[in-house]
Design an enzyme around this catalytic site. Structure first.
Site, PDB file in Angstrom:
ATOM      1  N   GLY A  14       0.831  -1.200   0.000  1.00  0.00           N
ATOM      2  CA  GLY A  14       0.000   0.000   0.000  1.00  0.00           C
ATOM      3  C   GLY A  14       0.861   1.243   0.000  1.00  0.00           C
ATOM      4  N   PHE A 118     -13.391  22.063  13.030  1.00  0.00           N
ATOM      5  CA  PHE A 118     -13.872  20.787  12.523  1.00  0.00           C
ATOM      6  C   PHE A 118     -14.742  20.126  13.590  1.00  0.00           C
ATOM      7  CE2 PHE A 118     -13.150  17.740   9.106  1.00  0.00           C
ATOM      8  CZ  PHE A 118     -12.611  18.553   8.130  1.00  0.00           C
ATOM      9  N   GLN A 238     -18.073   4.311  10.127  1.00  0.00           N
ATOM     10  CA  GLN A 238     -18.541   5.703  10.146  1.00  0.00           C
ATOM     11  C   GLN A 238     -19.291   6.113   8.876  1.00  0.00           C
ATOM     12  OE1 GLN A 238     -15.652   9.258  10.048  1.00  0.00           O
ATOM     13  NE2 GLN A 238     -16.599   9.362  12.063  1.00  0.00           N
ATOM     14  N   HIS A 240     -20.471   9.399   7.030  1.00  0.00           N
ATOM     15  CA  HIS A 240     -20.240  10.844   7.040  1.00  0.00           C
ATOM     16  C   HIS A 240     -21.555  11.530   6.698  1.00  0.00           C
ATOM     17  CE1 HIS A 240     -18.698  14.779   6.039  1.00  0.00           C
ATOM     18  NE2 HIS A 240     -17.488  14.430   6.436  1.00  0.00           N
ATOM     19  N   LEU A 250     -17.976  12.856  -1.227  1.00  0.00           N
ATOM     20  CA  LEU A 250     -17.914  13.570   0.029  1.00  0.00           C
ATOM     21  C   LEU A 250     -17.879  15.080  -0.124  1.00  0.00           C
ATOM     22  CD1 LEU A 250     -17.609  12.614   3.020  1.00  0.00           C
ATOM     23  CD2 LEU A 250     -15.338  13.617   2.860  1.00  0.00           C
ATOM     24  N   GLU A 253     -16.459  18.067   6.043  1.00  0.00           N
ATOM     25  CA  GLU A 253     -16.917  18.771   7.222  1.00  0.00           C
ATOM     26  C   GLU A 253     -16.353  20.191   7.270  1.00  0.00           C
ATOM     27  OE1 GLU A 253     -17.206  15.788  10.402  1.00  0.00           O
ATOM     28  OE2 GLU A 253     -15.910  17.207  11.440  1.00  0.00           O
ATOM     29  N   ARG A 284     -19.548  13.197  13.865  1.00  0.00           N
ATOM     30  CA  ARG A 284     -20.253  12.628  12.714  1.00  0.00           C
ATOM     31  C   ARG A 284     -21.356  11.636  13.055  1.00  0.00           C
ATOM     32  NH1 ARG A 284     -14.819  11.998   9.054  1.00  0.00           N
ATOM     33  NH2 ARG A 284     -14.628  14.242   8.760  1.00  0.00           N
ATOM     34  N   HIS A 351     -18.167   5.920   4.972  1.00  0.00           N
ATOM     35  CA  HIS A 351     -16.968   6.730   4.869  1.00  0.00           C
ATOM     36  C   HIS A 351     -15.701   6.121   5.441  1.00  0.00           C
ATOM     37  CE1 HIS A 351     -14.714  10.387   4.428  1.00  0.00           C
ATOM     38  NE2 HIS A 351     -14.521  10.516   5.722  1.00  0.00           N
ATOM     39  N   ARG A 393     -14.661   8.090  14.810  1.00  0.00           N
ATOM     40  CA  ARG A 393     -13.479   8.912  14.562  1.00  0.00           C
ATOM     41  C   ARG A 393     -13.864  10.373  14.401  1.00  0.00           C
ATOM     42  NH1 ARG A 393     -10.985  11.108   9.887  1.00  0.00           N
ATOM     43  NH2 ARG A 393     -12.339  10.006   8.427  1.00  0.00           N
ATOM     44  N   LEU A 399      -5.985  11.477   8.814  1.00  0.00           N
ATOM     45  CA  LEU A 399      -4.756  11.922   8.147  1.00  0.00           C
ATOM     46  C   LEU A 399      -3.628  11.979   9.172  1.00  0.00           C
ATOM     47  CD1 LEU A 399      -6.134  14.656   5.698  1.00  0.00           C
ATOM     48  CD2 LEU A 399      -5.344  12.351   5.146  1.00  0.00           C
TER      49      LEU A 399
END
Ligand SMILES: Cc1cc2nc3c(=O)[nH]c(=O)nc-3n(C[C@H](O)[C@H](O)[C@H](O)COP(=O)(O)OP(=O)(O)OC[C@H]3O[C@@H](n4cnc5c(N)ncnc54)[C@H](O)[C@@H]3O)c2cc1C
Ligand code: SF4
Ligand code: FES
Lengths: 580, 231
Positions: A14, A118, A238, A240, A250, A253, A284, A351, A393, A399
Site C-alpha cells: 500500500g 472541525f 462511520q 459521514h 464527500l 466537514e 459525525r 466513509h 473517529r 490523516l
C-alpha cells in the site's frame, strides 16, 4: 503461470499516506519494496479534503491534552487512551515534519500554517469549537499524498506499481513474505520479506452509497483474516453526514467548519435540537443519526423526502473560492447547481472504518484478544485498528493517524529487521494462489455467479440492514443473506481468461474480502447489545459501560465468525455521558 | 434512454491491432462516462480494461479520449457529450490493453525534474514561514493529479516522445516558484535542455485538457521565462 522471485528485508503493501510514511522511515535501513495495486498518487488519501489536526495553537490557545480529550469523547470512550495520547502529542511534530518536506499548507497572514474548525474539536474540554485542523484549501489529503510520494522519489524508494498482493506467507507463526500479482502481465511474484506492513486503506465498498474509491475493498484485513488473524471493532463503521445525494461523493466537514449549515425541508437548522452547544459541528455519528432521524420523521427534502440540505449560500463567493474550491466544484460537476446560490442536497455516506487489523501502538499486528504479537507483521492507516478512534473517529484524525502510526510501523520494521536474519521462501510458496487463480480461470462463465451480481446484492443489502440504525432483526436477516451470498461466491465465475490487465479476475478476488468485511461487521454488530458511537442499536439504545467497555475481536471460524473481547485501556478520562 | 457507445478495443493476446466495438447501453443522462464503462464491463464484456479508482476526478486514473478530447471519464456526464460516444485510449503512450496505456515514460519524465522540495538549511522546530502571497504563486500547479491528460494531448509530445511534456513542467513549476525551495537553478538547467520547456509550441491543448483547471500553458511560459534568469 510465470512465477518470479524477489528477496527483500521488508515489504510495505500500500502506498497511501500510511504506506508512504512507513517507507520513508524504513527505506534508509533495509532493502525495502513498496507494493501497490494503484500508482501511489492514486491512493485514496488523495481524496481527503478538510484537514489534519494538531494543537499548533497558531490561531488561538490550544494544547494536545484538549485534542486528546476530544478524541476520547468523540470515540464514545472506546479508544485506548494511551494510544490517543501518542496520536495527539506526536501530531504537532508530524505536521511540522510534513511542512519541512514541502507540504504547501494554507497560511495565515503571519506566515504560519492556517487552521480551521472541525466537528468535535473543542478548546478547554468542550467550551467552544477549536481552530485545530491544519489544511491546504480543501485538498489536504492530495497534498499529503503528493508530498510523501515526492519525498520517496527524492530518496529513491523502490516501488512495484500496479502489483496486487494476494497472499501472505506465515510459517509457524513467523512472517516470511507476500505473493503479488502483476496486473500488466498476469505474472506471479514471490516477495521474500521478514517484515511486512499492510497499509491497504479502508473498505467502504461493502456499502452502496460510499465516499470510498472502487479500490477500497479491505484487502489487507481480508488476507490476514483468512489466515486466522482477528479483526477488531468491526461493528464501528462511520457514515459521514454530507455525501452528495445518491452519489455519496464527500463534501468535507470543512464546509460546516467554515460556517455551513444543515437544513431540513422546512429550512430549519435542525442540529440546534440535537446538539445545542456545537450544533452543525457535532461529531459525525450524531449528525448522521440526526439526518437519518429527520428523514424518517418526514422532514427530508425532495419528492421522496430522503435528503437534507447543506447550505453554504451565506458564506459568500470569496470564502467558497478560497477555502472550499474542490468540493464546490464537485457539486457543479455532478449536481449542476451553484453552491454559492443554492443549498446542496446531501445524505449520509459510508466513509471510514474505525475497525480493522488489531495493532499495538508500535503498529505490530496482534493475533488474539490477549495482545499476542505476530512477529514481522505490521499495519497502519485505515486498515489498522490501534485503537485511536474507538467507536467514532473525529474528522482530521485519520490523516493524522496515517502519518503518526505509519512512521511507527516503519520504525518497528527497522527494529525487527535489524534483530533477525533473512528467511527463505520455497519455490512453491505461490502454489495456493496459483491454484486459486487457475480455478477461477478454468470455470465456465455463468452470469448468475458473476462478480457484479453478487457484489451489487451485497452492497444493497448491507445498505439496507447494517447501516446507521441497526436491530437484532435487521442484522439477523443480513447474516442469512451473507450466508447465501457466500455460498454463491463459492461458484463465482469470470469471463476474461486473459493474462494482461485482467481486472475482472482481481475484482473476483476482492469480492471475497468484501464478504469477509461484511461478515465481521454484521456479526460484531449483532453481538454488541448497546449503542456506542457509530453503532446504534434501536433495540439497545443506551451505552452500557458495565458490560461493553470492550473491543471486539472477530475471528474466522469455518463459515462463521467467532467473537472475543478485550477491555478498553482507560487513562485520564473516565467515561461520561456524551453531550455537545 | 439508450446511448450508443463506441470503444476502441485492443487485446494484445488476441488482436493484431485495435478495432471499434459498438455498445447500446441504457443510461441516465446524469451518469458519468465511467458508469457507462462499468456497465459494459460488469454486464456485457468483463474483459474490457480501463483504470479507475476514486470516481470523482481526484485520483487521475481514467484520462481517456472521449469524442476526440482528453478528459477523465469520471468527470463528464452522459448529457454533456454528443452521441455516439467514442472512447479511445490517450495518445502517444503504448497501449497495454483497451483503454489502458503504459505510463512508465510519463512517470520517468516527471521524476527527471526533481519533483520534491530541496532545502538543506536547518528548519528549526516549527514550520518554515511562508506568506499567503508567496504561497499563492504556485497554488495552481499544486493541484496536479498526474493524470497525463495534458501531456498526451500535446502535438509536440506525439512526434517527439523524449519531450518531458507539460505534466513534468507543471510539477517543476510547483517547486520553482515555492519560496522555500533552493534547487530552482538545477531544475531550470534540466528544463533548458533540448527536451525541456522550449519544445513547447504553445498549442494550448494541454490547458483545455487539464481536468483540474490548471493553466498549464501559462505555467510552461512562467518556467521558460524563469530559465532566462539563470546562466
Ligand atoms: C473523500 C474522503 C475525504 C477524507 N477527508 C479526510 C480529512 O479531511 N481528514 C482526515 O483526517 N481524514 C479524511 N479522510 C480519511 C482518510 O483520508 C483516510 O482514512 C486515509 O487517507 C487512509 O489512508 P491509508 O494510507 O490508510 O490508505 P489509502 O490512501 O486508501 O491507500 C491504500 C493503498 O493500499 C494499496 N492497496 C490496497 N490493496 C492492495 C493490495 N491488495 N495490494 C497492493 N496494494 C494495495 C492501494 O494501492 C493504496 O496505495 C477522508 C476520506 C475520504 C474517502
Ligand atoms: S497538469 Fe492537469 S492534465 Fe496535466 S497531469 Fe496534471 S492534472 Fe493532469
Ligand atoms: S477515477 Fe479517479 S480521476 Fe477518475
Amino acid at each position: 503461470m510465470k512465477v518470479i522471485k524477489h528477496s527483500f528485508d521488508g515489504v510495505i503493501v500500500g502506498a497511501g499516506g500510511a504506506g508512504l510514511r512507513a517507507a520513508i522511515e524504513a527505506a534508509p535501513h533495509m532493502k525495502l519494496a513498496v507494493i501497490t495495486k494503484l500508482y501511489p498518487t492514486r491512493s485514496h488519501t488523495g481524496a481527503a479534503q478538510g484537514g489534519m489536526s494538531a494543537a499548533l495553537a497558531n490561531v488561538e490557545e490550544d494544547n494536545w491534552n484538549w485534542h486528546a480529550f476530544d478524541t476520547v469523547k468523540g470515540s464514545d470512550y472506546l479508544a485506548d487512551q494511551p494510544a490517543v495520547d501518542i496520536l495527539c502529542k506526536e501530531a504537532i511534530d508530524s505536521v511540522v515534519e510534513l511542512e519541512h518536506w514541502g507540504l504547501p499548507f494554507s497560511r495565515l497572514e503571519n506566515g504560519k500554517i492556517a487552521q480551521r474548525r472541525f466537528g468535535g474539536h473543542t478548546v478547554k474540554e468542550g467550551e467552544a469549537p477549536a481552530f485545530r485542523a491544519c489544511y491546504a484549501a480543501d485538498r489536504t489529503g492530495h497534498m499529503i499524498l503528493q508530498t510523501l510520494y515526492q519525498k520517496c522519489v527524492s530518496m529513491g524508494v523502490t516501488f512495484f506499481d500496479e502489483f496486487q498482493v494476494l497472499d501472505i506467507k506465515i510459517d509457524d507463526g513467523v512472517c516470511k513474505g507476500v505473493i503479488a500479482y502483476e496486473i500488466a502481465t498476469g505474472n506471479i511474484h514471490i516477495f521474500e520479506a521478514r517484515a511486512v506492513t499492510f497499509a491497504t486503506g479502508g473498505f467502504g465498498k461493502i456499502y452502496k452509497v460510499s465516499s470510498n474509491a472502487h479500490s477500497l475493498t479491505g484487502d489487507g484485513p481480508g488476507i490476514l483474516y483468512q489466515k486466522g488473524i482477528p479483526l477488531e471493532d468491526m461493528e464501528f463503521y462511520q457514515f459521514h453526514p454530507t455525501g452528495i445525494y445518491r452519489l455519496g461523493i464527500l463534501l468535507s466537514e470543512a464546509a460546516r467548519g467554515e460556517g455551513g449549515i444543515l437544513r431540513n425541508k422546512d429550512g430549519e437548522r435542525f442540529m440546534e435540537r440535537y446538539a445545542p452547544s456545537i450544533k452543525d459541528l457535532a461529531p459525525r455519528d450524531m449528525v448522521s443519526r440526526a439526518i437519518a432521524t429527520e428523514i424518517s420523521e418526514g422532514n427530508g427534502a425532495g419528492p421522496n423526502n430522503d435528503f437534507v440540505y447543506l447550505d453554504l449560500t451565506h458564506l459568500g463567493a470569496e470564502t467558497i473560492k478560497q477555502k472550499l474550491p474542490d468540493i464546490t466544484d464537485f457539486v457543479r460537476t455532478y449536481v449542476k447547481i451553484e453552491p454559492i446560490n443554492e443549498p446542496i442536497p446531501v445524505q449520509p455516506t459510508a466513509h471510514y472504518a474505525m475497525g480493522g487489523i488489531p495493532t499495538d501502538v508500535n503498529a505490530r499486528v496482534l493475533s488474539d484478544a490477549t495482545g499476542t504479537v505476530l512477529p514481522g507483521v505490521y499495519s497502519a492507516g485505515e486498515s489498522a485498528c490501534v485503537s485511536v478512534h474507538g467507536a467514532n473517529r473525529l474528522g482530521t484524525n485519520s490523516l493524522l493517524d496515517i502519518v503518526v502510526f505509519g512512521k511507527r510501523a516503519g520504525q518497528s520494521m527497522v527494529d525487527y529487521v535489524s534483530s533477525t536474519k533473512p528467511m527463505a521462501l520455497s519455490e512453491n510458496a505461490a502454489e495456493d494462489l496459483t491454484n486459486k487463480i487457475e480455478n477461477l480461470m478454468d470455470k465456465d462463465h455463468n452470469l448468475e455467479f458473476s462478480v457484479p451480481r453478487i457484489r451489487e446484492e451485497l452492497q444493497d443489502t448491507m445498505e439496507e440492514n447494517a447501516k446507521i440504525f441497526r436491530t437484532e432483526e435487521s442484522l439477523e436477516k443480513q447474516t442469512e443473506i451473507l450466508t447465501d451470498l457466500r455460498d454463491r461466491y463459492q461458484n463465482v465465475t469470470i469471463s476474461d481468461k486473459g493474462k494482461v490487465f485482467n481486472t475482472e479476475l482481481l475484482e473476483a478476488i476482492e469480492l471475497e474480502y468484501l464478504l469477509d468485511m461484511s461478515d465481521t461487521t454484521v456479526a460484531s454488530a449483532l453481538h454488541r447489545k448497546e449503542s456506542r458511537g457509530a453503532h446504534s442499536r434501536v433495540d439497545h439504545v443506551e451505552r452500557d459501560d458495565k458490560n461493553w467497555l470492550k473491543h471486539s475481536f472477530a475471528f474466522k471460524n469455518d463459515a462463521s465468525v467467532k467473537l472475543e473481547y478485550k477491555d478498553v485501556e482507560l487513562g485520564n478520562y473516565e467515561p461520561k455521558e456524551r453531550k455537545y | 434512454m439508450d446511448v450508443k457507445v463506441n470503444i476502441l478495443r485492443y487485446n494484445p493476446e488476441t488482436d493484431r491491432k485495435g478495432h471499434w466495438e459498438e455498445y447500446i447501453l441504457e443510461a441516465d443522462p446524469d451518469e458519468r462516462i465511467l458508469d457507462l464503462l462499468h456497465k459494459v464491463k460488469w454486464f456485457d464484456d468483463g474483459s474490457l480494461a480501463f483504470r479507475r479508482s476514486c470516481a470523482h476526478g481526484v485520483c487521475g486514473s481514467d484520462a481517456m479520449v472521449v469524442n476526440g478530447e482528453n478528459m477523465l471519464a469520471c468527470q463528464v456526464l452522459v448529457k454533456e457529450v454528443s452521441t455516439p460516444i467514442k472512447i479511445e485510449p490517450i495518445r502517444g503512450l503504448p497501449v497495454v490493453k483497451d483503454l489502458v496505456v503504459n505510463m512508465d515514460s510519463f512517470f520517468d519524465s516527471y521524476k527527471k525534474v526533481m519533483p520534491y522540495l530541496v532545502n538543506d538549511t536547518e528548519p528549526g522546530e516549527r514550520e518554515r514561514l511562508q506568506s499567503p502571497e508567496d504561497r499563492d504563486r504556485f497554488e495552481d500547479t499544486t493541484k496536479c493529479i498526474l493524470c497525463a491528460a495534458c501531456t498526451t494531448s500535446c502535438p509536440v509530445f506525439w512526434t517527439a516522445d523524449t519531450y518531458v511534456g507539460p505534466a513534468a513542467i507543471v510539477n517543476a513549476h510547483r517547486f520553482v516558484f515555492d519560496s522555500r525551495d533552493n534547487a530552482s537553478k538545477q531544475r531550470l538547467e534540466i528544463l533548458k535542455d533540448v527536451d525541456g520547456a522550449f519544445r513547447c509550441r504553445t498549442a494550448f491543448n494541454c490547458t483545455s485538457a487539464c481536468p483540474r483547471g490548471i493553466q498549464v500553458t501559462k505555467a510552461i511560459e512562467d518556467v521558460k521565462r524563469q530559465t532566462l534568469t539563470i546562466n
